[in-house]
Scaffold this active site. Structure first.
Site, short mmCIF file in Angstrom:
data_model
loop_
_atom_site.label_atom_id
_atom_site.label_comp_id
_atom_site.label_asym_id
_atom_site.label_seq_id
_atom_site.Cartn_x
_atom_site.Cartn_y
_atom_site.Cartn_z
CE1 TYR A 14 -3.94 -2.11 0.05
CE2 TYR A 14 -2.70 -3.37 1.66
CZ TYR A 14 -3.76 -3.26 0.79
OH TYR A 14 -4.65 -4.30 0.65
CE1 TYR A 141 -8.17 -6.17 3.17
CE2 TYR A 141 -7.57 -7.74 4.88
CZ TYR A 141 -7.28 -7.10 3.70
OH TYR A 141 -6.13 -7.38 3.02
CG ASP A 242 -11.66 -13.87 7.54
OD1 ASP A 242 -10.67 -14.33 8.16
OD2 ASP A 242 -11.56 -12.99 6.66
CE LYS A 271 -4.06 -10.85 9.34
NZ LYS A 271 -3.00 -10.21 8.57
#
Length: 426
Positions: A14, A141, A242, A271
């Site tokens: 980003y 997200y 999620d 993660k």
């Protein structure tokens, strides 16, 4: 370290090639500290984007990696299996909700989401039904790949420019009632209306349980999640949770869905699965879903990453779960949460702060103006901490091994930033 080469040729997450942000050169990392090449020690407040829950350079994780790499770093998973994968999957199935019996190992969080969506679509295809839509929440997200982006808020996210190129799914209003607030049943009204109207087209609901991560760091009431499970059951829709960001203790429960005492039909984790050592994820589902998928025209689940079940990653992940099984994380996360609860409310005294919130080892300061990333990052480094805000959100996800002084130092650094107007956009 050739930082000029980095600035000219390496594209960081980003960031713009026209105006690259400053990158800070890291020489090593140990425990809760990241050491820059000039010797400056930074207290890590991010766990390398939620992942390094045990801290850095952990001796047991290091040993697992060393032992495995001496045997094999990788073999294909097609037609071959190995003990690191078997051992990891045994452990995973022993700690996730007990309706989940099948494990699909994947490369990353985004891929785990892709797998879950394909799994749901293939499930209904096998049942002779065309259900092309997913129902999800605003401000959510789910990753950066195309299917994951399609169930990420198309208007209020970093992916809004892809609107029109992505499949269009159904978005319900995100929960408004906070985790610690009094539950209001009206919070479910829009979700109820959407699933009632569209359920025959919906393959699955997908959402982040309890904490919406990069979409806004919103922490919502468990009753909302209970209502979603109830409505999915009522209308015969699969539920995908999620837990890539929330799994493995981050919210104070091993999995965030435990706050609501519900079970998903499909679960995504990633993660922290390897303790932040390398990329690995998993999508888990029930025997019913898996068998239905495989009973269809294709005769199998149509997905298979090249690096699926990488033995090196599986070995480290298995050891990471062994560390969690010692249950030290529960006391560690309670300490972190108690410090957030004591000190974050004080920051509401600053006119620039619109809200503070916390849950487990998650602390969030929401400001009224977006941060000036270059300026605020330099200030944090000067204060000896590593915090990476985005937009109007300054958030902390420290390693579980962080001590009280480490957490206080993070909060003190944020307070310093709030005292300097140039840390925020005009």
């Amino acid at each position: 370290m050739d930082l000029e080469f980095d600035r000219r040729h390496i594209w960081h997450p980003y960031t713009s090639t026209l105006n690259p942000l400053t990158c800070y050169p890291v020489a090593s990392a140990n425990g809760v500290h990241i050491e820059l090449d000039n010797g400056r020690q930074l207290i890590d407040g991010m766990s390398s984007w939620w992942a390094a829950i045990h801290g850095y350079n952990h001796p047991q994780l290091n040993q697992a990696a060393h032992e495995q790499i001496g045997k094999m770093s990788h073999v294909m998973f097609g037609g071959i299996t190995h003990n690191p994968a078997i051992s990891l999957c045994k452990t995973l199935l022993s700690i996730v909700p007990d309706n989940l019996e099948q494990v699909f190992l994947a490369d990353s969080g985004s891929v785990a989401v892709e797998v879950s969506l394909k799994m749901a679509l293939q499930y209904w295809h096998s049942k002779g039904q065309r259900r092309p839509k997913f129902l999800t929440l605003r401000d959510g997200y789910h990753g950066d790949t195309f299917a994951a982006m399609s169930v990420t808020d198309p208007d209020n996210s970093m992916h809004s420019l892809y609107k029109g190129f992505l499949p269009e799914h159904i978005f319900a209003a995100s929960p408004k009632v906070g985790f610690h607030q009094t539950w209001d049943e009206s919070d479910l009204e829009d979700f109820t209306a959407k699933i009632t109207e569209h359920h025959q087209d919906i393959a699955a609901v997908i959402l982040e349980p309890i904490v919406q991560g990069a979409g806004g760091m919103r922490i919502y009431h468990p009753k909302f999640l209970q209502g979603v499970r109830r409505l999915c059951d009522e209308f015969g829709v699969l539920l995908i949770l999620d837990e890539i960001a929330t799994g493995f203790g981050r919210t104070g429960k091993l999995f965030a869905c435990e706050h609501a005492n519900i079970k998903p039909d499909i679960l995504c984790v990633g993660k922290a699965l390897t303790g932040g050592y390398m990329t690995l994820s998993a999508t888990l589902t029930s025997k019913n879903v898996a068998d239905t998928v495989c009973a269809g025209q294709a005769g199998c689940f149509m997905h298979g990453p090249t690096f699926m079940a990488n033995p090196l990653a599986c070995a480290v992940a298995g050891t990471s779960l062994e560390l969690l099984a010692q249950n030290h994380w529960q006391a560690q996360v309670k300490v972190i949460e108690s410090i957030f609860a004591e000190y974050l409310p004080n920051l509401l005294e600053y006119e620039l702060v619109s809200d503070v919130r916390w849950l487990g080892a998650i602390g969030v300061v929401e400001t009224k103006r977006a941060v000036n990333m270059e300026v605020i990052q330099a200030l944090f480094v000067e204060q000896g901490v590593w915090i990476r805000p985005f937009g109007r959100l300054i958030y902390m996800m420290p390693p579980f091994i962080s001590q009280s002084d480490h957490i206080k130092a993070l909060i003190t650094a944020i307070e310093k930033a709030l005292q300097q107007s140039n840390c925020f956009e005009a």
